[in-house]
Design a protein around this motif. Structure first.
Motif, PDB file in Angstrom:
ATOM      1  N   LYS A  16       0.918  -1.305   0.030  1.00  0.00           N
ATOM      2  CA  LYS A  16      -0.002   0.154  -0.136  1.00  0.00           C
ATOM      3  C   LYS A  16       1.042   1.280   0.179  1.00  0.00           C
ATOM      4  CE  LYS A  16      -0.933  -1.154   4.649  1.00  0.00           C
ATOM      5  NZ  LYS A  16      -1.609  -2.275   5.197  1.00  0.00           N
ATOM      6  N   LEU A  17       2.212   1.232   0.440  1.00  0.00           N
ATOM      7  CA  LEU A  17       3.158   2.620   0.585  1.00  0.00           C
ATOM      8  C   LEU A  17       3.199   2.797  -0.960  1.00  0.00           C
ATOM      9  CD1 LEU A  17       4.537   4.511   1.911  1.00  0.00           C
ATOM     10  CD2 LEU A  17       6.469   2.631   2.191  1.00  0.00           C
ATOM     11  N   ASP A  18       3.778   1.689  -1.385  1.00  0.00           N
ATOM     12  CA  ASP A  18       4.015   1.808  -3.096  1.00  0.00           C
ATOM     13  C   ASP A  18       2.823   2.609  -3.730  1.00  0.00           C
ATOM     14  OD1 ASP A  18       6.494   0.477  -2.658  1.00  0.00           O
ATOM     15  OD2 ASP A  18       5.775  -1.268  -3.128  1.00  0.00           O
ATOM     16  N   LEU A  23       0.287   6.851  -6.920  1.00  0.00           N
ATOM     17  CA  LEU A  23      -1.228   7.421  -6.860  1.00  0.00           C
ATOM     18  C   LEU A  23      -0.919   8.976  -6.732  1.00  0.00           C
ATOM     19  CD1 LEU A  23      -3.790   5.329  -5.144  1.00  0.00           C
ATOM     20  CD2 LEU A  23      -3.382   5.751  -7.979  1.00  0.00           C
ATOM     21  N   THR A  24       0.081   9.265  -5.706  1.00  0.00           N
ATOM     22  CA  THR A  24       0.207  10.880  -5.484  1.00  0.00           C
ATOM     23  C   THR A  24       1.042  11.294  -6.498  1.00  0.00           C
ATOM     24  OG1 THR A  24       0.216  10.387  -2.893  1.00  0.00           O
ATOM     25  CG2 THR A  24       1.398  12.201  -3.731  1.00  0.00           C
ATOM     26  N   LYS A  25       1.980  10.493  -6.939  1.00  0.00           N
ATOM     27  CA  LYS A  25       2.824  11.048  -8.393  1.00  0.00           C
ATOM     28  C   LYS A  25       1.923  11.394  -9.495  1.00  0.00           C
ATOM     29  CE  LYS A  25       7.335   8.950  -7.471  1.00  0.00           C
ATOM     30  NZ  LYS A  25       8.238   7.560  -7.999  1.00  0.00           N
ATOM     31  N   LEU A  26       1.147  10.308  -9.655  1.00  0.00           N
ATOM     32  CA  LEU A  26      -0.148  10.586 -10.747  1.00  0.00           C
ATOM     33  C   LEU A  26      -0.733  11.755 -10.638  1.00  0.00           C
ATOM     34  CD1 LEU A  26      -1.122   6.854 -11.566  1.00  0.00           C
ATOM     35  CD2 LEU A  26       0.157   8.410 -13.022  1.00  0.00           C
ATOM     36  N   TYR A  27      -1.315  11.871  -9.250  1.00  0.00           N
ATOM     37  CA  TYR A  27      -2.165  13.311  -9.096  1.00  0.00           C
ATOM     38  C   TYR A  27      -1.359  14.498  -9.314  1.00  0.00           C
ATOM     39  CZ  TYR A  27      -5.257  16.245  -6.543  1.00  0.00           C
ATOM     40  OH  TYR A  27      -5.820  17.361  -6.111  1.00  0.00           O
ATOM     41  N   ASP A  34       0.651  23.042  -3.950  1.00  0.00           N
ATOM     42  CA  ASP A  34       0.777  24.725  -3.391  1.00  0.00           C
ATOM     43  C   ASP A  34       1.489  24.648  -2.266  1.00  0.00           C
ATOM     44  OD1 ASP A  34      -1.137  25.406  -5.340  1.00  0.00           O
ATOM     45  OD2 ASP A  34      -2.985  24.839  -4.026  1.00  0.00           O
ATOM     46  N   ASP A  35       1.729  23.353  -1.265  1.00  0.00           N
ATOM     47  CA  ASP A  35       2.346  23.519  -0.063  1.00  0.00           C
ATOM     48  C   ASP A  35       2.383  22.278   0.542  1.00  0.00           C
ATOM     49  OD1 ASP A  35       0.056  22.900   1.174  1.00  0.00           O
ATOM     50  OD2 ASP A  35      -0.194  24.944   1.568  1.00  0.00           O
ATOM     51  N   VAL A  36       3.665  22.004   1.551  1.00  0.00           N
ATOM     52  CA  VAL A  36       3.712  20.652   1.830  1.00  0.00           C
ATOM     53  C   VAL A  36       2.653  19.970   2.470  1.00  0.00           C
ATOM     54  CG1 VAL A  36       5.359  19.510   3.497  1.00  0.00           C
ATOM     55  CG2 VAL A  36       6.506  21.190   2.232  1.00  0.00           C
ATOM     56  N   GLU A  37       1.874  20.896   3.282  1.00  0.00           N
ATOM     57  CA  GLU A  37       0.807  20.269   3.794  1.00  0.00           C
ATOM     58  C   GLU A  37      -0.350  19.697   2.984  1.00  0.00           C
ATOM     59  OE1 GLU A  37       1.741  23.386   4.690  1.00  0.00           O
ATOM     60  OE2 GLU A  37       2.992  22.772   6.831  1.00  0.00           O
ATOM     61  N   PHE A  43      -1.200  12.598   0.208  1.00  0.00           N
ATOM     62  CA  PHE A  43      -0.478  11.254   0.152  1.00  0.00           C
ATOM     63  C   PHE A  43      -1.459  10.376   1.285  1.00  0.00           C
ATOM     64  CE2 PHE A  43       1.991   8.140   2.384  1.00  0.00           C
ATOM     65  CZ  PHE A  43       2.607   7.446   1.345  1.00  0.00           C
ATOM     66  N   ALA A  44      -1.781  10.886   2.351  1.00  0.00           N
ATOM     67  CA  ALA A  44      -2.589  10.450   3.267  1.00  0.00           C
ATOM     68  C   ALA A  44      -3.971   9.917   3.086  1.00  0.00           C
ATOM     69  CB  ALA A  44      -2.779  11.298   4.507  1.00  0.00           C
TER      70      ALA A  44
END
Length: 75
Positions: A16-18, A23-27, A34-37, A43-44
């Motif tokens: 699930k981490l992979d 998915l985050t990279k694709l998004y 906009d920012d780190v948060e 990602f969460a």
């Protein structure tokens, strides 16, 4: 004398981490960060989705696939 090493390719297994990372990279390939948060929140969410789906059965997941696709693959 050198020993020969043979490597056989097996199926790639992702945890699930992979999945959340991909998915985050694709998004963010489509949207700007906009920012780190925001990145952390995205990602969460992706991790939560991957964890939830990992706990479901294949039958449960079929409900998420559009009928047209299921029809094409013969399910």
């Amino acid at each position: 004398m050198a020993e020969e090493v043979t490597v056989t390719n097996g199926p790639i297994q992702r945890n699930k981490l992979d999945v959340a990372t991909e998915l985050t990279k694709l998004y963010y390939a489509e949207y700007d960060i906009d920012d780190v948060e925001e990145l952390q929140q995205t990602f969460a969410k992706m991790y939560a989705i991957a964890a939830y789906l990992e706990s479901r059965s294949a039958i449960d997941l079929q409900e998420l696939v559009p009928y047209e696709i299921l029809k094409k693959v013969g399910r």
